[in-house]
Design a protein around this motif. Structure first.
Motif, PDB file in Angstrom:
ATOM      1  N   GLU A   1     -94.505 -27.325 -28.908  1.00 54.33           N
ATOM      2  CA  GLU A   1     -93.157 -27.268 -29.475  1.00 54.33           C
ATOM      3  C   GLU A   1     -92.923 -28.303 -30.572  1.00 54.33           C
ATOM      4  O   GLU A   1     -92.330 -28.001 -31.611  1.00 54.33           O
ATOM      5  CB  GLU A   1     -92.120 -27.458 -28.363  1.00 54.33           C
ATOM      6  N   ALA A   2     -93.392 -29.511 -30.352  1.00 54.54           N
ATOM      7  CA  ALA A   2     -93.154 -30.572 -31.336  1.00 54.54           C
ATOM      8  C   ALA A   2     -94.043 -30.439 -32.570  1.00 54.54           C
ATOM      9  O   ALA A   2     -93.798 -31.082 -33.596  1.00 54.54           O
ATOM     10  CB  ALA A   2     -93.378 -31.933 -30.686  1.00 54.54           C
ATOM     11  N   LEU A   3     -95.069 -29.594 -32.487  1.00 47.96           N
ATOM     12  CA  LEU A   3     -96.038 -29.482 -33.573  1.00 47.96           C
ATOM     13  C   LEU A   3     -95.776 -28.309 -34.498  1.00 47.96           C
ATOM     14  O   LEU A   3     -96.361 -28.224 -35.576  1.00 47.96           O
ATOM     15  CB  LEU A   3     -97.455 -29.334 -32.986  1.00 47.96           C
ATOM     16  N   LEU A   4     -94.908 -27.385 -34.091  1.00 42.67           N
ATOM     17  CA  LEU A   4     -94.748 -26.131 -34.824  1.00 42.67           C
ATOM     18  C   LEU A   4     -93.337 -25.962 -35.375  1.00 42.67           C
ATOM     19  O   LEU A   4     -92.395 -26.624 -34.934  1.00 42.67           O
ATOM     20  CB  LEU A   4     -95.079 -24.954 -33.905  1.00 42.67           C
ATOM     21  N   ALA A   5     -93.210 -25.041 -36.320  1.00 40.92           N
ATOM     22  CA  ALA A   5     -91.904 -24.716 -36.880  1.00 40.92           C
ATOM     23  C   ALA A   5     -91.052 -24.035 -35.818  1.00 40.92           C
ATOM     24  O   ALA A   5     -91.568 -23.407 -34.893  1.00 40.92           O
ATOM     25  CB  ALA A   5     -92.076 -23.795 -38.091  1.00 40.92           C
ATOM     26  N   SER A   6     -89.746 -24.152 -35.971  1.00 36.45           N
ATOM     27  CA  SER A   6     -88.830 -23.589 -34.969  1.00 36.45           C
ATOM     28  C   SER A   6     -88.995 -22.079 -34.837  1.00 36.45           C
ATOM     29  O   SER A   6     -88.876 -21.531 -33.735  1.00 36.45           O
ATOM     30  CB  SER A   6     -87.385 -23.931 -35.348  1.00 36.45           C
ATOM     31  N   LYS A   7     -89.296 -21.385 -35.941  1.00 35.29           N
ATOM     32  CA  LYS A   7     -89.460 -19.935 -35.893  1.00 35.29           C
ATOM     33  C   LYS A   7     -90.676 -19.554 -35.057  1.00 35.29           C
ATOM     34  O   LYS A   7     -90.636 -18.603 -34.278  1.00 35.29           O
ATOM     35  CB  LYS A   7     -89.603 -19.365 -37.306  1.00 35.29           C
TER      36      LYS A   7
ATOM     37  N   ASN B   1     -90.878 -17.473 -31.536  1.00 33.31           N
ATOM     38  CA  ASN B   1     -91.757 -16.318 -31.301  1.00 33.31           C
ATOM     39  C   ASN B   1     -92.520 -16.461 -29.984  1.00 33.31           C
ATOM     40  O   ASN B   1     -92.641 -15.498 -29.225  1.00 33.31           O
ATOM     41  CB  ASN B   1     -92.749 -16.163 -32.456  1.00 33.31           C
ATOM     42  N   TYR B   2     -93.038 -17.663 -29.729  1.00 33.99           N
ATOM     43  CA  TYR B   2     -93.781 -17.893 -28.479  1.00 33.99           C
ATOM     44  C   TYR B   2     -92.883 -17.705 -27.256  1.00 33.99           C
ATOM     45  O   TYR B   2     -93.291 -17.102 -26.255  1.00 33.99           O
ATOM     46  CB  TYR B   2     -94.372 -19.304 -28.470  1.00 33.99           C
ATOM     47  N   LYS B   3     -91.663 -18.201 -27.345  1.00 33.73           N
ATOM     48  CA  LYS B   3     -90.734 -18.054 -26.222  1.00 33.73           C
ATOM     49  C   LYS B   3     -90.370 -16.588 -26.003  1.00 33.73           C
ATOM     50  O   LYS B   3     -90.223 -16.132 -24.860  1.00 33.73           O
ATOM     51  CB  LYS B   3     -89.478 -18.889 -26.472  1.00 33.73           C
ATOM     52  N   SER B   4     -90.239 -15.864 -27.095  1.00 32.98           N
ATOM     53  CA  SER B   4     -89.933 -14.439 -26.987  1.00 32.98           C
ATOM     54  C   SER B   4     -91.094 -13.681 -26.350  1.00 32.98           C
ATOM     55  O   SER B   4     -90.896 -12.809 -25.496  1.00 32.98           O
ATOM     56  CB  SER B   4     -89.643 -13.865 -28.381  1.00 32.98           C
TER      57      SER B   4
END
Length: 362
Positions: free
Chosen positions: A89-95, A99-102
């Motif tokens: 989470e801290a390494l990636l863009a919010s979008k 997508n991963y959470k979806s």
């Protein structure tokens, strides 16, 4: 192995035995080399069949070794995937995180609930991906494949689980053309509806979409892009999918609608500007309007981008060439336009009827 003969497939050898030509698979798992007969040519096995069987063997051996290594711990896929999301989470863009959470909520949690990662082989994952492609958009499935690969790499890199069945996942071939058709009565119903929308901004957005524009191209349009005297508007390359500057002509009904908006707010920068934020109307707010349209017209599958497909479909089915249609839609090449070369069923039926009566019926 001295009497065996290497085939054109990696790790597959042939050897003559009393039963006939045997296929031998040779592979290494956990630094141990193994070789075993996996079938016979007399039984109908081909070199390619033998190669696929070898991959299955490697997968099963690696899985067995992994299961033995982690026999005392619980390795449930949804639980591990949540750890993966938290780690990234801290390494990636919010979008990307979204997508991963979806993917977790819609697929991992539902389809792998209570499933131990040690029970999943490469073939299991591949079959799952193949199945998803039968009812999900290819772009969605590609995101899921990418997520699986990164998920298993995370497990490997952190010493949680060494077996990686996602490393050789492949996307099956598919037709990426989106064919579109729409009954004439629904077209007329849609056109009549948008001209009756009271909100000037939403109505004018639809009128611009009727020229085949993408929604982001319309929403970000600025008054500086429009020349009323020449009846054209420009799209900067940063706003187009082709990454090229483009310009398009305006029709009178569009010009009149745009002038009404301009008179309403002479100080605005954006054509479709939110007066409070002084920024373009958001996709979310326009989507609410379009959601109402779909409900009112009983068109549940008619999304915003379908308007662009509708323009291409009407152009081709009105007799205009693919080259002209490509110019209207701003396509970089004609291959993208070929999806609209799908004749209305009635036209096709009458065309064939005329031909058959002229040539086939005596």
């Amino acid at each position: 192995m001295s009497l065996s003969k290497k085939t054109s497939f990696k790790g597959i050898y042939k050897k003559e035995t009393k039963r006939g030509t045997a296929f031998i698979a040779r592979f290494t798992v956990n630094k141990k080399t193994k070789a075993q007969i996996i079938g016979y040519e007399n039984d109908g096995m081909s070199e390619y069949d033998a190669y696929k069987r070898r991959l299955e063997l490697i997968s099963s051996h690696e899985l067995a070794a992994a299961a033995e290594r982690y026999s005392e711990s619980e390795l449930y896929i949804p639980k591990l995937f949540l750890q993966f999301i938290a780690f990234r989470e801290a390494l990636l863009a919010s979008k990307t995180n979204k997508n991963y959470k979806s993917i977790y909520n819609r697929y991992i949690f539902n389809d792998y609930r209570g499933k131990d990662i040690r029970s999943v082989t490469k073939n299991d994952l591949q079959e799952y991906i193949n199945h998803l492609l039968t009812y999900r958009r290819p772009a969605t499935v590609e995101k899921i494949v990418s997520a699986f690969r990164k998920f298993y790499l995370y497990l490997q890199d952190n010493g949680i689980y060494k077996y990686n069945p996602a490393a050789t996942l492949v996307m099956p071939k598919y037709d990426n053309k989106k064919y579109f058709s729409m009954p004439r009565k629904d077209v007329n119903k849609f056109i009549k509806y948008i001209f009756g929308i009271e909100n000037k901004i939403y109505r004018t957005i639809y009128l611009m979409l009727l020229q085949g524009r993408r929604i982001n191209e319309v929403l970000t349009l600025e008054w500086g892009n429009i020349c009323f005297t020449q009846k054209i508007y420009h799209l900067h390359y940063s706003k187009t999918k082709t990454r090229k500057n483009q310009h398009f002509h305006l029709e009178e009904f569009q010009i009149q609608a745009l002038k009404l908006l301009r008179e309403q707010n002479l100080d605005s920068r954006f054509v479709f500007e939110n007066q409070k934020t002084q920024k373009p109307v958001t996709y979310t707010s326009f989507f609410k309007q379009h959601k109402k349209l779909r409900k009112d017209l009983s068109l549940p599958n008619f999304n915003i981008h379908s308007i662009r497909h509708l323009v291409g479909f009407l152009m081709v089915n009105s007799g205009y060439s693919l080259e002209i249609t490509a110019k209207i839609l701003g396509h970089a090449n004609i291959q993208s336009t070929q999806r609209y070369a799908v004749l209305e069923m009635e036209k096709a039926r009458f065309a064939y009827k005329n031909i058959s009566q002229k040539y086939f019926v005596s």
